[in-house]
Design a protein around this motif. Structure first.
Motif, PDB file in Angstrom:
ATOM      1  N   LEU A 143       0.831  -1.186   0.000  1.00 38.13           N
ATOM      2  CA  LEU A 143       0.000   0.000   0.000  1.00 38.13           C
ATOM      3  C   LEU A 143       0.872   1.246   0.000  1.00 38.13           C
ATOM      4  O   LEU A 143       1.941   1.275   0.609  1.00 38.13           O
ATOM      5  CB  LEU A 143      -0.900   0.025   1.236  1.00 38.13           C
ATOM      6  CG  LEU A 143      -1.944  -1.081   1.389  1.00 38.13           C
ATOM      7  CD1 LEU A 143      -2.631  -0.934   2.732  1.00 38.13           C
ATOM      8  CD2 LEU A 143      -2.937  -1.050   0.276  1.00 38.13           C
ATOM      9  N   HIS A 144       0.361   2.253  -0.664  1.00 36.51           N
ATOM     10  CA  HIS A 144       1.060   3.543  -0.650  1.00 36.51           C
ATOM     11  C   HIS A 144       0.856   4.208   0.708  1.00 36.51           C
ATOM     12  O   HIS A 144      -0.003   3.818   1.495  1.00 36.51           O
ATOM     13  CB  HIS A 144       0.527   4.445  -1.764  1.00 36.51           C
ATOM     14  CG  HIS A 144       0.812   3.912  -3.130  1.00 36.51           C
ATOM     15  ND1 HIS A 144       2.083   3.771  -3.617  1.00 36.51           N
ATOM     16  CD2 HIS A 144      -0.017   3.482  -4.113  1.00 36.51           C
ATOM     17  CE1 HIS A 144       2.023   3.277  -4.839  1.00 36.51           C
ATOM     18  NE2 HIS A 144       0.755   3.090  -5.167  1.00 36.51           N
ATOM     19  N   SER A 145       1.658   5.220   0.973  1.00 33.07           N
ATOM     20  CA  SER A 145       1.593   5.892   2.284  1.00 33.07           C
ATOM     21  C   SER A 145       0.215   6.518   2.514  1.00 33.07           C
ATOM     22  O   SER A 145      -0.302   6.489   3.634  1.00 33.07           O
ATOM     23  CB  SER A 145       2.693   6.933   2.401  1.00 33.07           C
ATOM     24  OG  SER A 145       2.531   7.919   1.407  1.00 33.07           O
ATOM     25  N   THR A 146      -0.410   7.074   1.478  1.00 40.78           N
ATOM     26  CA  THR A 146      -1.741   7.679   1.656  1.00 40.78           C
ATOM     27  C   THR A 146      -2.779   6.590   1.947  1.00 40.78           C
ATOM     28  O   THR A 146      -3.675   6.795   2.773  1.00 40.78           O
ATOM     29  CB  THR A 146      -2.154   8.469   0.400  1.00 40.78           C
ATOM     30  OG1 THR A 146      -2.096   7.612  -0.730  1.00 40.78           O
ATOM     31  CG2 THR A 146      -1.257   9.663   0.198  1.00 40.78           C
ATOM     32  N   GLU A 147      -2.633   5.452   1.291  1.00 45.01           N
ATOM     33  CA  GLU A 147      -3.569   4.351   1.535  1.00 45.01           C
ATOM     34  C   GLU A 147      -3.385   3.792   2.942  1.00 45.01           C
ATOM     35  O   GLU A 147      -4.360   3.453   3.619  1.00 45.01           O
ATOM     36  CB  GLU A 147      -3.367   3.242   0.506  1.00 45.01           C
ATOM     37  CG  GLU A 147      -3.766   3.647  -0.898  1.00 45.01           C
ATOM     38  CD  GLU A 147      -3.362   2.619  -1.929  1.00 45.01           C
ATOM     39  OE1 GLU A 147      -2.322   1.931  -1.735  1.00 45.01           O
ATOM     40  OE2 GLU A 147      -4.073   2.498  -2.931  1.00 45.01           O
ATOM     41  N   ARG A 148      -2.120   3.690   3.378  1.00 41.07           N
ATOM     42  CA  ARG A 148      -1.848   3.194   4.724  1.00 41.07           C
ATOM     43  C   ARG A 148      -2.436   4.123   5.776  1.00 41.07           C
ATOM     44  O   ARG A 148      -3.032   3.677   6.759  1.00 41.07           O
ATOM     45  CB  ARG A 148      -0.348   3.037   4.939  1.00 41.07           C
ATOM     46  CG  ARG A 148       0.205   1.755   4.371  1.00 41.07           C
ATOM     47  CD  ARG A 148       1.597   1.503   4.909  1.00 41.07           C
ATOM     48  NE  ARG A 148       2.522   2.588   4.577  1.00 41.07           N
ATOM     49  CZ  ARG A 148       3.455   2.509   3.644  1.00 41.07           C
ATOM     50  NH1 ARG A 148       3.619   1.406   2.965  1.00 41.07           N
ATOM     51  NH2 ARG A 148       4.241   3.533   3.395  1.00 41.07           N
ATOM     52  N   SER A 149      -2.277   5.422   5.586  1.00 41.59           N
ATOM     53  CA  SER A 149      -2.811   6.373   6.574  1.00 41.59           C
ATOM     54  C   SER A 149      -4.336   6.350   6.578  1.00 41.59           C
ATOM     55  O   SER A 149      -4.962   6.435   7.640  1.00 41.59           O
ATOM     56  CB  SER A 149      -2.294   7.786   6.302  1.00 41.59           C
ATOM     57  OG  SER A 149      -2.740   8.245   5.050  1.00 41.59           O
ATOM     58  N   CYS A 150      -4.943   6.200   5.420  1.00 43.58           N
ATOM     59  CA  CYS A 150      -6.408   6.095   5.337  1.00 43.58           C
ATOM     60  C   CYS A 150      -6.888   4.817   6.044  1.00 43.58           C
ATOM     61  O   CYS A 150      -7.861   4.841   6.802  1.00 43.58           O
ATOM     62  CB  CYS A 150      -6.841   6.104   3.876  1.00 43.58           C
ATOM     63  SG  CYS A 150      -8.611   5.976   3.654  1.00 43.58           S
ATOM     64  N   LEU A 151      -6.194   3.711   5.824  1.00 41.88           N
ATOM     65  CA  LEU A 151      -6.546   2.453   6.470  1.00 41.88           C
ATOM     66  C   LEU A 151      -6.387   2.550   7.980  1.00 41.88           C
ATOM     67  O   LEU A 151      -7.255   2.114   8.749  1.00 41.88           O
ATOM     68  CB  LEU A 151      -5.679   1.310   5.918  1.00 41.88           C
ATOM     69  CG  LEU A 151      -5.890  -0.062   6.538  1.00 41.88           C
ATOM     70  CD1 LEU A 151      -7.305  -0.558   6.304  1.00 41.88           C
ATOM     71  CD2 LEU A 151      -4.877  -1.042   5.976  1.00 41.88           C
ATOM     72  N   LEU A 152      -5.292   3.149   8.432  1.00 41.99           N
ATOM     73  CA  LEU A 152      -5.052   3.321   9.857  1.00 41.99           C
ATOM     74  C   LEU A 152      -6.128   4.194  10.494  1.00 41.99           C
ATOM     75  O   LEU A 152      -6.624   3.897  11.582  1.00 41.99           O
ATOM     76  CB  LEU A 152      -3.662   3.927  10.071  1.00 41.99           C
ATOM     77  CG  LEU A 152      -3.193   4.031  11.510  1.00 41.99           C
ATOM     78  CD1 LEU A 152      -3.126   2.665  12.164  1.00 41.99           C
ATOM     79  CD2 LEU A 152      -1.848   4.720  11.575  1.00 41.99           C
ATOM     80  N   ARG A 153      -6.517   5.258   9.807  1.00 41.35           N
ATOM     81  CA  ARG A 153      -7.561   6.151  10.310  1.00 41.35           C
ATOM     82  C   ARG A 153      -8.888   5.395  10.451  1.00 41.35           C
ATOM     83  O   ARG A 153      -9.569   5.501  11.472  1.00 41.35           O
ATOM     84  CB  ARG A 153      -7.704   7.341   9.359  1.00 41.35           C
ATOM     85  CG  ARG A 153      -8.463   8.499   9.905  1.00 41.35           C
ATOM     86  CD  ARG A 153      -8.440   9.721   8.994  1.00 41.35           C
ATOM     87  NE  ARG A 153      -8.566   9.404   7.573  1.00 41.35           N
ATOM     88  CZ  ARG A 153      -7.628   9.615   6.649  1.00 41.35           C
ATOM     89  NH1 ARG A 153      -6.486  10.169   6.979  1.00 41.35           N
ATOM     90  NH2 ARG A 153      -7.820   9.294   5.389  1.00 41.35           N
TER      91      ARG A 153
END
Length: 162
Positions: A1-11
């Motif tokens: 996952l890209h960093s934006t996808e990872r942060s969205c998933l974490l959120r």
């Protein structure tokens, strides 16, 4: 996952966790009779298909084994039934592998998952409804799956005439 996808998933995971913690503290009402019926049918319908396929395959294959191997070897009816039981041990994995296809067909026909909270899904009423649905569904499916027996009377009469 890209960093934006990872942060969205974490959120989203944090949001889901906070909702779960909030629901943990709430007293949840038991499922309504309508929800329990939905759970019952959601579990029963795939098992009707599974019971039907399982019984139909086992009856057809078991009879063919008894008529072919039993006649060739000249074994008794009881020994033929024992062979059918052994046959069931080999055919059960075949019919149980069809269960996934039956469930996929049921979901394709619009059988939706019941809308329950995790606490409601774990309540004894819900589990009882699910288990009853599975038991009654497989029973109905096995009864419907006995249809090959309608065709075997003629074959046995032909064999007796020979």
């Amino acid at each position: 996952l890209h960093s934006t996808e990872r942060s969205c998933l974490l959120r989203e995971l944090h949001r889901f966790e906070s909702i779960a913690i909030a629901q943990e503290k709430l007293e949840v009402a038991p499922p309504s009779p309508g929800q329990l019926r939905h759970v019952f049918f959601h579990n029963a319908l795939p098992f009707v298909g599974f019971g039907f396929l399982d019984n139909a395959i086992m009856i057809a294959a078991g009879t063919q084994i008894e008529l072919s191997i039993g006649v060739v070897l000249g074994i008794s009816t009881m020994a033929g039934k024992y062979c059918e039981i052994q046959n069931c041990l080999f055919l059960f994995p075949c019919s149980s592998s069809l269960a996934g296809y039956v469930e996929a067909l049921a979901s394709r026909l619009g059988l939706s998952i019941p809308d329950l909270t995790p606490k409601q899904a774990d309540m004894w009423q819900t589990r009882l409804s699910a288990h009853l649905g599975k038991a009654i569904g497989v029973t109905i499916g096995c009864i419907l799956g006995m249809f090959p027996l309608l065709f075997f009377g003629e074959e046995e009469e032909k064999l007796e005439e020979k």
